[in-house]
Design a protein around this motif. Sequence first.
Motif, mmCIF file in Angstrom:
data_model
loop_
_atom_site.group_PDB
_atom_site.id
_atom_site.type_symbol
_atom_site.label_atom_id
_atom_site.label_comp_id
_atom_site.label_asym_id
_atom_site.label_seq_id
_atom_site.Cartn_x
_atom_site.Cartn_y
_atom_site.Cartn_z
ATOM 1 N N LEU A 44 -11.020 61.203 36.134
ATOM 2 C CA LEU A 44 -10.945 61.405 34.685
ATOM 3 C C LEU A 44 -9.517 61.704 34.235
ATOM 4 O O LEU A 44 -9.006 61.110 33.276
ATOM 5 N N GLY A 45 -8.859 62.647 34.938
ATOM 6 C CA GLY A 45 -7.509 63.042 34.535
ATOM 7 C C GLY A 45 -6.509 61.910 34.632
ATOM 8 O O GLY A 45 -5.772 61.624 33.680
ATOM 9 N N ASN A 46 -6.479 61.229 35.771
ATOM 10 C CA ASN A 46 -5.529 60.137 35.954
ATOM 11 C C ASN A 46 -5.904 58.916 35.122
ATOM 12 O O ASN A 46 -5.021 58.178 34.674
ATOM 13 N N GLY A 47 -7.197 58.719 34.916
ATOM 14 C CA GLY A 47 -7.618 57.627 34.040
ATOM 15 C C GLY A 47 -7.155 57.834 32.607
ATOM 16 O O GLY A 47 -6.712 56.887 31.945
ATOM 17 N N LEU A 48 -7.217 59.083 32.125
ATOM 18 C CA LEU A 48 -6.748 59.381 30.777
ATOM 19 C C LEU A 48 -5.246 59.153 30.647
ATOM 20 O O LEU A 48 -4.765 58.686 29.608
ATOM 21 N N VAL A 49 -4.496 59.490 31.709
ATOM 22 C CA VAL A 49 -3.053 59.262 31.678
ATOM 23 C C VAL A 49 -2.749 57.771 31.548
ATOM 24 O O VAL A 49 -1.926 57.351 30.717
ATOM 25 N N VAL A 95 -4.736 55.336 30.427
ATOM 26 C CA VAL A 95 -5.203 54.820 29.134
ATOM 27 C C VAL A 95 -4.240 55.207 28.016
ATOM 28 O O VAL A 95 -3.911 54.396 27.143
ATOM 29 N N THR A 96 -3.764 56.455 28.043
ATOM 30 C CA THR A 96 -2.866 56.926 26.993
ATOM 31 C C THR A 96 -1.571 56.128 26.975
ATOM 32 O O THR A 96 -1.107 55.688 25.912
ATOM 33 N N TYR A 97 -0.973 55.915 28.140
ATOM 34 C CA TYR A 97 0.273 55.162 28.186
ATOM 35 C C TYR A 97 0.054 53.668 27.925
ATOM 36 O O TYR A 97 0.952 52.985 27.438
ATOM 37 N N ALA A 98 -1.120 53.172 28.266
ATOM 38 C CA ALA A 98 -1.394 51.757 28.019
ATOM 39 C C ALA A 98 -1.598 51.476 26.537
ATOM 40 O O ALA A 98 -1.266 50.394 26.053
ATOM 41 N N CYS A 99 -2.120 52.455 25.796
ATOM 42 C CA CYS A 99 -2.419 52.242 24.377
ATOM 43 C C CYS A 99 -1.186 52.372 23.498
ATOM 44 O O CYS A 99 -1.148 51.821 22.393
ATOM 45 N N TYR A 100 -0.177 53.105 23.972
ATOM 46 C CA TYR A 100 0.996 53.332 23.148
ATOM 47 C C TYR A 100 2.245 52.922 23.912
ATOM 48 O O TYR A 100 2.748 53.650 24.756
ATOM 49 N N LEU A 160 -0.011 68.898 35.179
ATOM 50 C CA LEU A 160 1.356 69.384 35.349
ATOM 51 C C LEU A 160 2.386 68.443 34.736
ATOM 52 O O LEU A 160 3.345 68.877 34.096
ATOM 53 N N TYR A 161 2.195 67.139 34.943
ATOM 54 C CA TYR A 161 3.235 66.189 34.575
ATOM 55 C C TYR A 161 2.993 65.488 33.237
ATOM 56 O O TYR A 161 3.930 64.998 32.618
ATOM 57 N N ALA A 162 1.760 65.423 32.807
ATOM 58 C CA ALA A 162 1.457 64.679 31.581
ATOM 59 C C ALA A 162 1.012 65.589 30.441
ATOM 60 O O ALA A 162 1.663 65.663 29.394
ATOM 61 N N PHE A 163 -0.076 66.321 30.649
ATOM 62 C CA PHE A 163 -0.659 67.065 29.542
ATOM 63 C C PHE A 163 0.187 68.263 29.118
ATOM 64 O O PHE A 163 -0.008 68.813 28.038
ATOM 65 N N PHE A 213 -2.035 61.471 23.177
ATOM 66 C CA PHE A 213 -3.438 61.602 23.568
ATOM 67 C C PHE A 213 -4.277 62.020 22.367
ATOM 68 O O PHE A 213 -5.391 61.529 22.159
ATOM 69 N N ARG A 214 -3.741 62.921 21.544
ATOM 70 C CA ARG A 214 -4.441 63.337 20.324
ATOM 71 C C ARG A 214 -4.602 62.158 19.382
ATOM 72 O O ARG A 214 -5.619 62.017 18.703
ATOM 73 N N ARG A 215 -3.598 61.285 19.375
ATOM 74 C CA ARG A 215 -3.670 60.095 18.515
ATOM 75 C C ARG A 215 -4.815 59.184 18.954
ATOM 76 O O ARG A 215 -5.533 58.631 18.110
ATOM 77 N N ILE A 216 -5.016 59.039 20.249
ATOM 78 C CA ILE A 216 -6.131 58.226 20.744
ATOM 79 C C ILE A 216 -7.464 58.822 20.321
ATOM 80 O O ILE A 216 -8.378 58.118 19.861
#
Length: 370
Positions: free
Chosen positions: A53-58, A60-65, A318-321, A330-333
């Motif tokens: 879940l955590g790495n998938g969100l990272v 997805v977030t970078y892929a969308c923006y 640690l590195y993203a959120f 991420f809030r924008r998504i």
Amino acid sequence: MEADSVYNQWSLENDTDYGEYNVVEPCSYASNRSLEQVLGPYVHSIISILGFLGNGLVIVTYACYKRTKSMMGIFLVNVAIADLLFVVALPLIVYNEMSSWSMGQVACKLLRGTYSVNLYSGMLLLACISTDRYIAIVQARRSFRLRSLFYSRIICTIVWVSAILLSVPTFYFYHWYEPSHTRQIFMIHEENVSFTPHYVCELKFSDNDTAWRTKVAVPSTQMAVGFFLPLLIMIFCYTAVIITLLRAKNFQRHKAVRVVLAVVAVFIICHLPYNITLLYDTVEMFDLHPCEVSDAMLMAKTVIQTIAYLHCCLNPVLYAFMGVKFRNHFRRIVQDLCYLRCFSRASSKINTSNCRVVYQISDTNSSLNV
């Protein structure tokens, strides 16, 4: 799970009741097996789910923006990919090790090799992230020239190729086979006793010299390249970063120092105990120990290895959120998804306009925080 042979202690003794020799059965390692029955299906499953879940969100977030595709962003996406592949392979490895390996030769080499590639690539990419922070903060004047997308893609390519090359012994020497000590038929008083075949996915060698060299070289390389090299780079870079940040009389800078300390502390806590255990295990690999001692060592190694696995769940935090820009994207998504959901459920023009107003207000607030 390491490729240590579970049945590595056995002996032949004279016995008048069983002919010329009495075959003493290998160590059962009952305590470690009981521990694995808990950690395998439960703890490792939780690690896999949280890591996915955590790495998938990272990703997805970078892929969308696309505007987040900085050098740091490229590194974070690659770390997330490495961790994501690891948490996908982990349940399959655990499942097959808790029973007879049932997925065959191809899956054996692929899963073990993927595990090794992700280990090396993930650790080396963390070293790249620390170097990027060093250049951005300590060498700020030269950061615009050095921190380009072109360089980041070249560095990531070198890291992945290096990880694959370092994992060649794992791909080559891991085999799916039935160990000789688990053969189905034992001759006892000239009677055949049948057992269910038990297959394993472990290191297998054609001669003792190759076995000795590989069993020493593989963990030694893993410790040197997969831990000590990234650790030294992180200590050097983040020490310089902390010194630079402490000179700045700014609250946000001091907050950044705490984040840096957390990154280094988590890395050491997760990986230092495991690598010390791996070093001890490599030194004592060819020494015989009583079954009770070996069982206790395996239990300690199993627990410490599970702690090391936790790092793949903590990397996104640690590195993203912890980054302000990432949290805003991420809030924008989330806001986009809420807007689409609100828009799809709107049954009138009034409801639709309300959705748009809420979305625009939220989007404006988010933009101010970037």
